[in-house]
Enzyme design. Structure first.
Site, short mmCIF file in Angstrom:
data_model
loop_
_atom_site.label_atom_id
_atom_site.label_comp_id
_atom_site.label_asym_id
_atom_site.label_seq_id
_atom_site.Cartn_x
_atom_site.Cartn_y
_atom_site.Cartn_z
N TYR A 1 0.68 -1.29 -0.01
CA TYR A 1 -0.09 -0.28 -0.19
C TYR A 1 1.05 0.86 -0.04
O TYR A 1 0.57 2.25 -0.41
CB TYR A 1 -0.68 0.19 1.26
CG TYR A 1 -2.25 -1.16 1.36
CD1 TYR A 1 -3.08 -1.14 0.03
CD2 TYR A 1 -2.38 -1.72 2.43
CE1 TYR A 1 -4.18 -1.56 0.02
CE2 TYR A 1 -3.05 -2.32 2.24
CZ TYR A 1 -4.18 -2.95 1.22
OH TYR A 1 -5.47 -3.52 2.01
N SER B 1 -2.29 -6.01 -6.90
CA SER B 1 -2.06 -5.56 -5.72
C SER B 1 -2.94 -6.29 -4.46
O SER B 1 -3.66 -6.94 -4.29
CB SER B 1 -3.36 -3.81 -6.32
OG SER B 1 -4.58 -4.40 -6.47
N ASP B 2 -2.42 -4.90 -3.68
CA ASP B 2 -3.22 -5.48 -2.29
C ASP B 2 -4.48 -4.97 -2.57
O ASP B 2 -4.93 -4.18 -3.58
CB ASP B 2 -2.35 -5.02 -0.98
CG ASP B 2 -2.80 -5.67 0.58
OD1 ASP B 2 -3.47 -6.02 0.57
OD2 ASP B 2 -1.69 -5.34 0.78
N TRP B 3 -5.24 -5.03 -1.28
CA TRP B 3 -6.79 -5.32 -1.53
C TRP B 3 -7.09 -4.21 -1.29
O TRP B 3 -7.11 -3.15 -0.07
CB TRP B 3 -7.71 -6.65 -0.54
CG TRP B 3 -8.24 -7.37 -0.63
CD1 TRP B 3 -9.36 -7.98 -0.99
CD2 TRP B 3 -7.80 -8.44 -2.11
NE1 TRP B 3 -9.85 -8.99 -1.23
CE2 TRP B 3 -8.42 -9.37 -1.74
CE3 TRP B 3 -6.29 -8.18 -2.43
CZ2 TRP B 3 -8.58 -10.68 -2.95
CZ3 TRP B 3 -5.64 -9.62 -3.16
CH2 TRP B 3 -7.07 -10.31 -3.69
#
Length: 703
Positions: free
Chosen positions: A217, A248-250
């Site tokens: 992030y 990507s991260d969530w």
């Protein structure tokens, strides 16, 4: 292993040719569809009552018209994240304390089996962010402070998971070591520190064949990681030759369509910033068609390579938390326990005890770790109190008190032959920072509250420290079992008690393992994967509220070494119920490697495991370097009175530093020191020395 060359060999020409055909046939909309996840928001809000991780989510790829399946993602550094009951292993930090990479690979295989049983094809299992400061909330999810150990454990877990044709994701790329402000913080870091300290473990894991990378992030040098071309394209896909895809991260991991040009291949869990916006950006020329095609190629290349490898076995729900996997969780918990102090208190002697007082509420609660993305729900878990009672049966009376009333707890302790205080933390005090908008522990929306996150200090609660002191003042046989995911300061009470053991968040069989070690059925053999300082000021600056921070090259044992500061408990430290003696290191040189050896002798009376560690020092270096660095470790079993020779094979690159000017790794023409020791607190008089071989001096290696 079927995928160990995935990032070190050229892609399969047949698969590449097939992808060429698919790229011709896919429409732009279909390609962009493959570059994001789908359905997460619906399940999260409409089906699963805002409970994350209840199923495997479609997380990229997929084209129904052409019969291409989506990738199905599940998290899980300590087991598969799912609404169904799965095996809960000790947290990664506990497993790092075993220094047993063979065990970690076996755990990876078990996680891979359970992933396949649940229909998972993409597993967010490998978390190898460096523990720059032990206050980091998600410390429990990683393997410690040392890049070499992080890389070895990441590679082992990768090999295990991917042995069952599950694409492993390594996360979070990169420089993610603060939790509370992880969505916004900007980390400033110079190129040499980045390459030498914060990235080597990622490269080691990718060299083991890891198929996917999750971006972090945070920002690095002003750019969000999912938008950071230097990280994703220049280093990852360029310098390292990574053949897989980056996702990507969530939820908050992507901030605009420019991420596609920077090297992000999939936005998860939904196409919020990609999707229709990305289609429009391609049509207006803001994003190139080439970037889209490259992303889809990487997704399909990875998916097709893994899907077409023959399965080593069949998979079913019977594999979930099966007997074999539960036994593996128990083995990991037993090997992870670190004995930090022992003045004849442990192991508890059944012949001399008729009563044992167990003080502290954490002895009698399920305490498996945080309740964020790494949460696992096993079919059962054994608490410390249950484990003790089961082990001793009717032979020893267990007197339990939760410690809420200090006078009562002291009275219970005084009535017993020995005392075990169980103190530490839960998911409420540390772990993934969960804002107060998700019900993770209740179906009642009114119960939602913020939990986890970074620790502002490393001490126990004042009331817990006070109770330990009160009990120790009234009893001579007090042991403390610490529960947590990282370093805990003990200054206020460690001199008052006779024994201290770090027991971690030890998984579904943790209570069984802890009881066995405390009573001597198993000899403690864990070693600290981080440094515990004497004073918190000895650590790097850490502020959970920081929005900007600079990361330097030193932390943990490298910082204390450089400043001449002694640790309370050094990296790699751990006691046993027996004793080990180390002989002087010996060094041998071949044409292309260095072999470092030493004799280790068990001078005690018990058969036991020891973790021998190999460090390389750089005295006389013209470059500013750490005093020494870990370059090998080996877990060995030695009979009482016997010796074993440990051997470590080092390559030229193990001596190299990153030269920013030439953008390569270089070897200095200096005399190197080699240590073999029980911890990072090495003995200089037992070191071996070797001049850099003439044909190595000045060697350089690609970035």
């Amino acid at each position: 292993m079927p995928f160990d060359d995935f990032n070190t060999a050229q892609p399969d020409p047949a698969i590449e040719a097939e992808i060429d055909g698919l790229l011709e046939e896919l429409t732009l909309e279909e390609k962009v569809y493959m570059m994001s996840g789908h359905g997460f928001h619906y399940y999260f809000t409409q089906v699963d009552n805002r409970q994350f991780g209840q199923r495997a989510y479609a997380a990229g790829s997929g084209c129904e018209r052409l019969g291409i399946e989506p990738l199905y993602f599940s998290d899980g550094p300590r087991g598969k994240r799912h609404k169904e009951a799965t095996t809960c292993f000790p947290v990664p930090m506990a497993r790092a304390a075993t220094f047993d990479v063979d065990l970690e690979e076996r755990i990876g295989k078990a996680i891979g089996v359970e992933a396949r049983a649940l229909g998972v094809t993409l597993s967010g299992t490998i978390c190898i962010n460096l523990l720059r400061h032990p206050g980091w909330g998600r410390a429990q999810e990683t393997y410690g402070e040392d890049p070499f150990q992080l890389g070895e454990f990441g590679a082992a877990l990768c090999r295990g998971v991917q042995a069952h044709n599950v694409i492993a994701t390594v996360k979070h790329f990169a420089v993610n070591s603060v939790e509370n402000t992880r969505f916004k913080i900007d980390v400033s870091i110079d190129e040499r520190t980045l390459r030498e300290v914060y990235l080597p473990h990622f490269k080691r894991t990718l060299d083991a064949g890891c198929g996917s990378v999750m971006s972090a992030y945070n920002k690095v040098n002003g750019e969000y990681c999912a938008h950071n071309r230097h990280l994703l394209t220049d280093i990852l896909k360029g310098d390292w030759g990574f053949n897989g895809f980056v996702h990507s991260d969530w939820v908050l991991g992507v901030h605009g369509v420019d991420a596609a040009e920077a090297g992000l291949d999939i936005e998860n869990p939904e196409g919020v910033k990609f999707g229709k916006k990305l289609v429009a950006a391609v049509n207006t020329g803001e994003v190139s068609q080439q970037a889209i095609d490259q992303a889809v190629r990487r997704i399909l290349r990875t998916q097709m390579r893994f899907a077409r490898e023959p399965d080593p076995r069949e998979y079913s729900r019977d594999d979930l938390a099966c007997e074999e996997h539960v036994a593996l969780a128990l083995e990991a918990a037993e090997k992870s326990i670190v004995l930090l102090k022992n003045e004849g208190i442990l192991p508890f002697d059944r012949r001399q005890l008729s009563t044992l007082a167990v003080i502290g509420r954490l002895a009698d609660v399920e305490n498996l770790g945080d309740k964020g993305s790494s949460r696992v729900t096993p079919p059962y878990s054994v608490t410390i109190l249950e484990g003790l009672r089961k082990l001793v049966g009717a032979d020893i009376e267990i007197l339990f008190d939760d410690g809420s009333d200090h006078d009562r707890a002291v009275a219970v302790a005084e009535a017993a032959d020995a005392v075990l205080c169980v103190k530490g933390f839960t998911w409420k005090e540390e772990g993934e920072f969960i804002p107060g908008d998700e019900a993770l522990d209740s179906d009642d929306p009114n119960s939602r509250s913020t939990s986890g996150g970074d620790r502002h200090h490393l001490r126990l609660r004042p009331e817990d420290e006070a109770l330990i002191g009160k009990i120790a003042a009234r009893h001579s046989k007090v042991a403390v079992a610490l529960v947590g995911g990282s370093a805990i300061m003990k200054n206020a009470w460690h001199m008052d008690v006779g024994a201290i053991a770090m027991t971690w968040y030890s998984g579904m069989e943790g209570g069984t393992a802890i009881a066995r070690v405390l009573f001597g059925d198993r000899v403690p053999s864990g070693k600290l994967p981080f440094t515990v300082p004497k004073h918190e000021d000895d650590l790097p600056f850490f502020d959970p509220a920081a929005l900007e921070i600079e990361y330097g090259p030193l932390h943990g044992y490298t910082k204390l070494d450089a400043e001449g500061i002694e640790a309370a408990y050094p990296f790699g430290f751990g006691l046993s119920y027996t004793q080990f003696e180390y002989g002087a290191a010996q060094v041998k040189l071949t044409s292309d490697e260095i072999v470092v050896e030493a004799k280790v002798t068990n001078t005690g009376s018990l058969r036991a495991d020891e973790v021998a560690q190999c460090y390389v020092g750089f005295p006389g270096s013209a470059v500013d370097r750490p005093v020494k660095l870990l370059r090998g470790f080996e877990r060995i079993t030695i009979e009482p009175g016997e010796s074993a020779t440990v051997s470590f094979t080092l390559s030229p690159r193990d001596l190299a530093y990153y030269d920013v000017a030439s953008k390569s790794w270089r070897i200095e023409n200096i005399r190197y020191a080699f240590y073999v020791a029980a911890s990072s607190r090495t003995e200089t008089d037992k070191a071996a020395h070797l001049d850099a071989p003439a044909h190595w001096s000045g060697l350089s290696f690609p970035a």
